[in-house]
Design a protein around this motif. Structure first.
Motif, PDB file in Angstrom:
ATOM      1  N   SER A   1       1.914   1.118   2.259  1.00 12.76           N
ATOM      2  CA  SER A   1       2.825   1.125   3.406  1.00 12.76           C
ATOM      3  C   SER A   1       4.287   1.259   3.004  1.00 12.76           C
ATOM      4  O   SER A   1       5.167   1.291   3.869  1.00 12.76           O
ATOM      5  CB  SER A   1       2.642  -0.171   4.208  1.00 12.76           C
ATOM      6  OG  SER A   1       2.980  -1.296   3.415  1.00 12.76           O
ATOM      7  N   ARG A   2       4.535   1.292   1.693  1.00 16.56           N
ATOM      8  CA  ARG A   2       5.896   1.384   1.166  1.00 16.56           C
ATOM      9  C   ARG A   2       6.746   0.203   1.595  1.00 16.56           C
ATOM     10  O   ARG A   2       7.968   0.333   1.767  1.00 16.56           O
ATOM     11  CB  ARG A   2       6.566   2.697   1.555  1.00 16.56           C
ATOM     12  CG  ARG A   2       5.881   3.922   0.974  1.00 16.56           C
ATOM     13  CD  ARG A   2       6.762   5.145   1.044  1.00 16.56           C
ATOM     14  NE  ARG A   2       6.146   6.278   0.371  1.00 16.56           N
ATOM     15  CZ  ARG A   2       6.769   7.411   0.111  1.00 16.56           C
ATOM     16  NH1 ARG A   2       8.036   7.570   0.470  1.00 16.56           N
ATOM     17  NH2 ARG A   2       6.153   8.395  -0.502  1.00 16.56           N
ATOM     18  N   GLN A   3       6.144  -0.925   1.791  1.00 18.59           N
ATOM     19  CA  GLN A   3       6.855  -2.140   2.135  1.00 18.59           C
ATOM     20  C   GLN A   3       6.614  -3.182   1.049  1.00 18.59           C
ATOM     21  O   GLN A   3       5.615  -3.124   0.337  1.00 18.59           O
ATOM     22  CB  GLN A   3       6.399  -2.681   3.492  1.00 18.59           C
ATOM     23  CG  GLN A   3       6.703  -1.741   4.654  1.00 18.59           C
ATOM     24  CD  GLN A   3       6.188  -2.297   5.966  1.00 18.59           C
ATOM     25  OE1 GLN A   3       5.500  -3.287   5.999  1.00 18.59           O
ATOM     26  NE2 GLN A   3       6.548  -1.640   7.066  1.00 18.59           N
ATOM     27  N   LYS A   4       7.544  -4.108   0.930  1.00 21.19           N
ATOM     28  CA  LYS A   4       7.435  -5.203  -0.028  1.00 21.19           C
ATOM     29  C   LYS A   4       7.303  -4.691  -1.456  1.00 21.19           C
ATOM     30  O   LYS A   4       6.589  -5.251  -2.270  1.00 21.19           O
ATOM     31  CB  LYS A   4       6.261  -6.120   0.316  1.00 21.19           C
ATOM     32  CG  LYS A   4       6.367  -6.802   1.660  1.00 21.19           C
ATOM     33  CD  LYS A   4       5.134  -7.629   1.946  1.00 21.19           C
ATOM     34  CE  LYS A   4       4.934  -8.726   0.933  1.00 21.19           C
ATOM     35  NZ  LYS A   4       3.769  -9.556   1.231  1.00 21.19           N
TER      36      LYS A   4
ATOM     37  N   GLU B   1      12.754  -0.630  -3.441  1.00 23.63           N
ATOM     38  CA  GLU B   1      11.564  -1.243  -2.858  1.00 23.63           C
ATOM     39  C   GLU B   1      10.555  -0.202  -2.396  1.00 23.63           C
ATOM     40  O   GLU B   1       9.366  -0.495  -2.269  1.00 23.63           O
ATOM     41  CB  GLU B   1      11.956  -2.141  -1.678  1.00 23.63           C
ATOM     42  CG  GLU B   1      12.571  -3.455  -2.079  1.00 23.63           C
ATOM     43  CD  GLU B   1      12.684  -4.402  -0.898  1.00 23.63           C
ATOM     44  OE1 GLU B   1      12.190  -4.030   0.187  1.00 23.63           O
ATOM     45  OE2 GLU B   1      13.241  -5.501  -1.051  1.00 23.63           O
ATOM     46  N   THR B   2      11.024   1.002  -2.165  1.00 23.85           N
ATOM     47  CA  THR B   2      10.112   2.050  -1.680  1.00 23.85           C
ATOM     48  C   THR B   2       9.531   2.882  -2.821  1.00 23.85           C
ATOM     49  O   THR B   2       8.734   3.780  -2.579  1.00 23.85           O
ATOM     50  CB  THR B   2      10.864   2.985  -0.719  1.00 23.85           C
ATOM     51  OG1 THR B   2      12.016   3.522  -1.384  1.00 23.85           O
ATOM     52  CG2 THR B   2      11.295   2.228   0.527  1.00 23.85           C
TER      53      THR B   2
END
Length: 1315
Positions: free
Chosen positions: A929-932, A806-807
């Motif tokens: 943001s390296r999220q989702k 995910e990242t």
């Protein structure tokens, strides 16, 4: 500080401002001086004021005088504050503030500019946004810097929104600097203008540049005319409010000009418009306001010098009298500069190079024309009718209007007759008048046409003395008249544009659409109506009007329709007609076609002609190509004007022969197709007799070819060799006929030979021209062939990356898509959510994500707030199968497509921001943001037609892997008829070895036409082979000996009955026979016990020998047998004999010669053979007919008699026996090899050679026919392994490729082989 000191300080500040912002200054940073703070109260006006302490003169930024700012008497949208800057000034910014110490401030407002205090023009951001952001409290200052400086004397601010807990309150400031200009005005009764004649030294320049500004109320007139040598001239002329660039070559001014460009629209609005013309040799840039068009002018103008420049009129070169033109220009021109020469300044100083013609003044006298805008839908204007009847007892009303709408009410009034009403309205862009009373129509008239063209049109309505007349454009647009039996006068009021929402005391009925447009010059009984008095509430009444301005906008100039889409518009929106453009969507942005043959294949298409759009939504147009999907690779074939073998005909006096090749595709289409393909090739061959090709004693080649981009580069190698080698294929392989040379033709022999091969170096393709040199010597003969350009593979289609965390993400440069953006890609995943793509700006953003396992979400913000479009799927999207996403955002709407689900659409705001402004990196598979982040595969990602190279970036990015295997889960369903999907690195392939069908998806019938003497015998294993290991051979070739069941299927078409269709025998005198009996019914005969008679299973389906195609399926398991014919009900039978079919020996289609084991009643039937068509024959895993036709070298097949491959098994083939288009084996053209004359393979224009060729062909064919008959009599049974030239369509089923057949685009023709 006293008033005198303030005045001195103000003077000093203005002098300093003049010094730093003098005429010609380009420094924008210096133009930011406060313009309002030092103005006297008399420079301020307003619609109203709450009290004397709320007067407009107190509306100065950061001042606390009076009540701390301006507030009107009533807070509504009809209020305004006006500032007179004293002279035309360049305005660069506006700042607002609420009223001091109050709850009164604006939240949004409009800005208007004017030179005269009339004819206001609204300032818009991005050509669309009309409103500007205001304040959030009374004290903070909000400053807005204009995108483009405005030049005006008067500034008007109109409140749109204000604090809901207060009222309108305002303090403001504007920033800018003085604006200096030279102005000239043309007009009056006679023609007027300026004529400039540059000196000879001034004419010789590398470029010409003309800049100016103009304003006019007339929609036509000659603005600029440049004339030079030989009568060549360029003109800028207004026509219907557009600026045309016209060219005349070598003629007089009366010669018909050639239109080079049309730019701008509505240029007759009495506002300043900027024009720039820059010419460099044969290139010309024309700019009107902010829009520039680059134009190619004829080469005659490359060294053309301007000898005379006329402004406002056309004057013949060397003449003192104006030349008659359509219309000379009436209006004002400002800052006219030609090659740094200020022509107006020269004219004012009586320079001898400038001649003043007619009535010219050096100021701009502007007529006052007050217009009113009806934006709708609640707009109306009410004016009082005549106070006293005119002398004629009638009515006279006149006005002008302009609009884009086809329909709308222009004028209505009641008649003194009780219940009588007059309507003047637009319908289908025609002017119509209707008089109505008591539920019926008393009179209808119509005049004019196409009145929704945005031009001003005049309307005159006159009645009196029993007649009524209505005229459009003073009869130029048409008029209509009628005799009346009743008077037409105005009872009380006139209503223009519409009716009040609530009817108080005045009667007004409007059964039509409301009018949206502009009106001006309203007259009643020949008296002008003062619309300023209407604005001041001193005359009539109105609602939702914009008075003293015409707010018309041409939404089609420039056109937002892309790719040649045709723009049309109404008052509020524009529409794009994308028909015949090859593109779709609201702005014709998205391509209607796939980008390659590979993409069409994976949509389930088979071979054929397709339109290919190599760059999708990019600028390259679609091209028509042939997609050949019959081989292992999917080939894209691009033809040119001569792909045949063509004899060289030397020209007298010429040492070389040059041939140019014209491709059906344009140059940019060819180069783009080559660039995105994995491999391209083109056949190049030369057949020669005493005609050398490349090698010469001095090293320079006799012949060469040109290939590559543009006209091509010289190439001195031949097909099959390497670039720069000056060799042919035989030189590379070392097998030339003369080893001292590197080409067969260079041996210079009298026998025919050839050099041929494939050109595969992409940078040298396509072949543009061919130059042949050694063709003039006695006895020299030659012929050439350049095949079509063929490419396979699509680098973009399979370009993929796998994101395992995910990242993890890939980043690319910022996505620039201000006005239109389309994004397409494929994804597959097992995760339930994740962001596919994200790009951020300061406020704007664009994002596509998998928001849940069943929803894809497309969201963005262009300044109007976030907008979302989503598509929901009824099936999970995290099924590890490929899904296609296509998103588009343009100025009209946003759309989202997911697979083949319905398109989701979200319309853009009618009056909102539309520039998408991004500045961060583009993130793929994740977010900043390296999220989702997204976990899975993304493939074939295209942004505005440009493919992002995911694999290249993935190779250097941790957590991301290039490529993404596993395509059969998505595309395996395309393999039909028991075809098996085989994974490939890039894509998949259908293995048809277990199928009776062939073709790219195992969907092509394998059919053959049988004659009475035709027999196809398939031999199963010999008994002694049972103990031997033959498992390495395909199961479609050999099978087990003993069967407990069979699956038999075939299709047939025949008129013969009785007829034997299929016979399977065994070594133990057991058999299976499939036949049509004398009653045209199907019989299945089983003898599974040699000691008993055969069991006959008879179907009840009739008329099977009717010449139609029928399909039969027979399934046996032990003693249970089912028979299915076509779509009829399945018939079930039970056998009483043994359940096993032992030691099967052979399967025969057609004539059966061995009759020892046959029952007596089958002997006669077997000897008759079969006449008709058999197709897709399958016995368990065996496809005997397919093996006979396509795999003779590897199949245990014996063929007797003529066998014709045909398309007779296709349902589309109506009558296979009537004039079948077949290619018999004896008809196959032999390859022209070494030592063979080119008598039947060369294209020539000579009738004599054609006659000789015909004679030779006849002799050769006669000899072949005699030989064939002799051979047939001697031996009528041949092993089919000897057959060559059978086109092989299914590469997994055979070991070699027939190169000769690969260029044949019409592979659907049936082929006949005499064996």
């Amino acid at each position: 500080m006293d008033l005198g000191n303030k005045r001195v300080v103000g003077i000093i500040a203005q002098v300093a401002l003049l010094l730093c912002c003098s005429y010609g200054t380009t420094g924008e940073e210096a133009c930011d001086t406060s313009l309002v703070s030092n103005l006297p109260p008399s420079s301020f006006r307003s619609s109203s004021q709450l009290s004397g302490s709320h007067a407009p003169g107190f509306a100065k930024l950061n001042r606390r005088d009076g009540a701390g700012g301006w507030s009107p008497l009533v807070s509504d949208r009809y209020q305004w504050l006006e500032v007179d800057l004293g002279e035309r000034t360049k305005i660069t910014a506006v700042a607002t503030q609420g009223r001091y110490g109050s709850s009164d401030w604006l939240t949004s407002y409009l800005l208007m500019f004017s030179d005269t205090g009339h004819n206001w023009k609204q300032l818009r951001q991005e050509d669309s946004i009309g409103s500007f952001p205001g304040n959030t409290n009374a004290d903070s200052v909000v400053q807005y810097k204009l995108h483009q400086p405005a030049v005006a004397r008067f500034l008007r601010l109109i409140p749109l929104g204000w604090n809901p807990n207060g009222r309108i309150g305002l303090r403001l400031e504007t920033y800018g600097c003085p604006y200096n200009s030279d102005v000239v005005s043309f007009g009056g009764v006679s023609d007027s203008g300026l004529v400039y004649r540059p000196s000879p030294g001034q004419r010789r320049t590398s470029k010409d540049v003309v800049t100016l500004k103009f304003k006019t109320l007339r929609n036509s007139g000659m603005l600029l005319h440049a004339e030079g040598q030989e009568g060549h001239s360029l003109s800028l002329e207004l026509e219907r409010g557009k600026l045309l660039l016209l060219l005349r070559q070598g003629g007089t001014s009366s010669s018909e000009p050639r239109r080079l460009a049309s730019l701008g629209s509505l240029l007759d609005d009495q506002h300043w418009h900027h024009v720039a013309v820059e010419r460099r040799r044969s290139h010309l840039n024309l700019t009107v306001d902010k829009h520039t068009e680059r134009i190619q002018i004829p080469a005659d103008f490359s060294h053309w010098d301007i000898e005379q420049l006329s402004m406002g009129t056309v004057q013949g070169l060397g003449s003192q009298r104006p030349v008659v033109s359509k219309r000379n220009f009436h209006g004002c021109i400002e800052n006219l500069i030609y090659n740094n020469h200020k022509l107006i300044e020269l004219a004012k100083h009586n320079n001898h190079q400038v001649t003043v013609v007619g009535n010219v003044t050096f100021s701009c006298a502007e007529p006052v024309s007050v217009a009113v805008t009806f934006p709708g839908p609640h707009s109306f204007l009410q004016l009082p009718g005549t106070t006293a009847a005119s002398s004629s007892g009638g009515v006279s009303v006149g006005f002008q209007f302009r609009t884009w709408n086809k329909a709308g009410l222009l004028l209505t009034f009641d008649l003194p007759l009780q219940g009588g009403v007059v309507w003047v309205y637009l319908s289908d862009a025609r002017l119509r008048l209707q008089i109505h009373k008591g539920g019926r129509t008393l009179l209808e008239l119509s005049a004019g046409a196409a009145l929704n063209d945005g031009q001003w049109h005049s309307v005159e309505l006159n009645s009196g003395r029993g007649r009524l007349t209505i005229a459009v454009d003073k009869d130029e647009g048409g008029s209509a008249r009628a005799t009346l039996s009743f008077p037409v006068t105005i009872e009380s009021h006139l209503f223009f544009g519409g009716c009040p929402a609530e009817d108080y005391t005045q009667g007004c009925r409007n059964p039509f659409n409301v009018f949206q447009g502009c009106m001006r010059l309203i007259t009643l009984d020949n008296q002008n109506m003062d619309l300023i008095m209407v604005q001041q509430k001193q005359l009539g009444n109105y609602s939702s009007l914009q008075i003293d301005m015409c707010g018309i906008i041409d939404r089609c100039s420039p056109s937002r329709c892309e790719h040649g889409g045709r723009c049309s518009q109404s008052w509020t929106v524009f529409h794009c007609n994308c028909s015949d453009s090859g593109y779709s969507g609201a702005t014709c942005h998205s391509s209607a076609y796939e980008s390659s043959c590979e993409a069409y294949k994976h949509n389930g298409n088979t071979s054929g002609h397709f339109y290919i759009d190599v760059d999708s939504s990019g600028p390259i147009k679609p091209q028509l190509v042939y997609c050949n999907m019959t081989e292992e690779h999917t080939w894209m074939v691009m033809q040119h004007n001569n792909t045949e073998l063509t004899r060289v005909r030397p020209s007298p006096g010429a040492n070389r022969h040059m041939v140019l090749f014209d491709y059906s595709s344009e140059d940019e289409q060819l180069l783009a197709a080559i660039s995105q393909s994995e491999h391209c090739e083109q056949e190049l061959s030369y057949h020669c007799r005493k005609s050398r090709l490349l090698n010469t004693p001095e090293g320079s080649p006799f012949s060469w070819w040109l290939g590559g981009p543009g006209p091509g580069r010289v190439q001195n190698y031949w097909g099959g060799a390497q670039p720069g080698s000056q060799q042919c294929a035989c030189g590379l392989q070392g097998d030339c006929v003369d080893l001292q040379h590197y080409c067969n033709c260079d041996a210079d022999r009298m026998e025919w030979t050839e050099d041929s091969g494939l050109l595969t170096h992409s940078e040298s393709l396509p072949v543009r021209a061919l130059v042949l040199g050694d063709i003039q010597r006695p006895g020299s003969e030659g012929a050439y062939r350049v095949g079509p350009l063929r490419c396979h593979g699509d680098k973009n289609f399979w370009n993929a990356a796998f994101f395992d965390k995910e990242t993890s993400y890939l980043h690319f440069p910022t996505f620039h898509a201000e006005l239109s953006a389309d994004i397409s890609f494929l994804f597959k995943t097992t995760a339930s959510s994740g962001v596919f793509l994200e790009n951020l700006g300061i406020k704007d953003f664009i994002r596509i994500e998998l928001s849940s396992s069943t929803q894809v979400l497309f969201s963005f913000d262009v300044g109007n707030g976030p907008l979302e479009v989503h598509v929901d799927s009824s099936v999970p999207l995290n099924d590890n199968r490929w899904h296609r996403v296509r998103a588009e955002r343009n100025v009209k709407e946003a759309t989202l497509r997911l697979d083949e689900l319905p398109v989701a659409t979200r319309e853009a705001p009618a009056d909102g921001h539309f520039h998408l402004q991004l500045n961060s990196q583009l993130f793929i598979g994740g977010t900043a943001s390296r999220q989702k982040g997204f976990r899975g595969c993304i493939r074939s990602l295209q942004l505005n037609g440009v493919t992002l190279d995911l694999e290249e970036r993935a190779r250097i990015t941790p957590g991301v892997r290039p490529g993404c295997p596993g395509h059969c889960s998505s595309y395996g369903s395309l393999c039909q008829n028991q075809g098996r999907c085989v994974e490939k690195e890039n894509g998949f392939q259908c293995d048809c070895s277990q199928s009776a069908y062939t073709g790219v998806f195992c969907q092509t019938e394998v059919s053959a036409s049988f004659k009475p003497g035709t027999s196809v015998s398939y031999t199963f294993k010999e008994p002694y082979e049972l103990s031997r290991n033959s498992s390495a051979l395909p199961s479609s070739i050999y099978s087990d000996m003993t069967l407990r069941g069979e699956n038999v299927s075939l299709s047939f078409r025949t008129n013969q009955s009785p007829a034997l269709l299929l016979y399977v025998s065994s070594y133990y005198r057991e058999y299976l026979a499939l036949l049509i009996n004398k009653h045209d019914k199907l019989e299945v005969r089983y003898r599974l016990d040699s000691s008993r008679s055969a069991e006959v299973l008879r179907s009840g389906v009739r008329s099977l020998a009717n010449g139609h195609l029928h399909t039969v399926t027979i399934r046996r398991l032990a003693n249970s047998v089912s028979v299915q014919i076509d779509q009829n009900a399945r018939e079930d039978f039970n056998l009483t004999s043994d359940r096993e079919f032992n030691a099967i020996k052979s399967l025969v289609l057609g004539r059966l010669d061995e009759s020892d084991d046959l029952d007596p009643d089958l002997v006669r039937l077997a000897s008759l053979g079969f006449t008709g068509c058999l197709s897709v024959v399958q016995f368990n895993t065996i496809s005997p007919l397919k093996a006979a036709l396509l795999h003779p070298d590897s199949s245990p097949i014996v063929i007797t008699g003529p066998l014709v491959q045909s398309n007779c098994g296709s349902a589309a083939s109506a009558n296979p026996y009537a004039a079948e288009n077949t290619h018999h084996l004896s008809d196959q053209p032999g390859s022209v090899g070494s030592g063979q004359p080119l008598v039947n393979a060369i294209r020539t224009d000579s009738a004599l050679i054609g006659g000789v060729v015909a004679v030779v062909i006849f002799v050769v064919l006669s000899g072949l026919a005699i030989t064939a008959r002799f051979l047939y009599q001697r031996k009528d049974t041949y092993r089919n392994q000897e057959v060559k030239g059978v086109k092989q369509e299914d590469s997994p089923d055979f070991p070699f490729n027939n190169q000769a057949g690969s260029q044949n685009l019409t592979a659907e023709n049936p082929k006949e082989y005499f064996i």
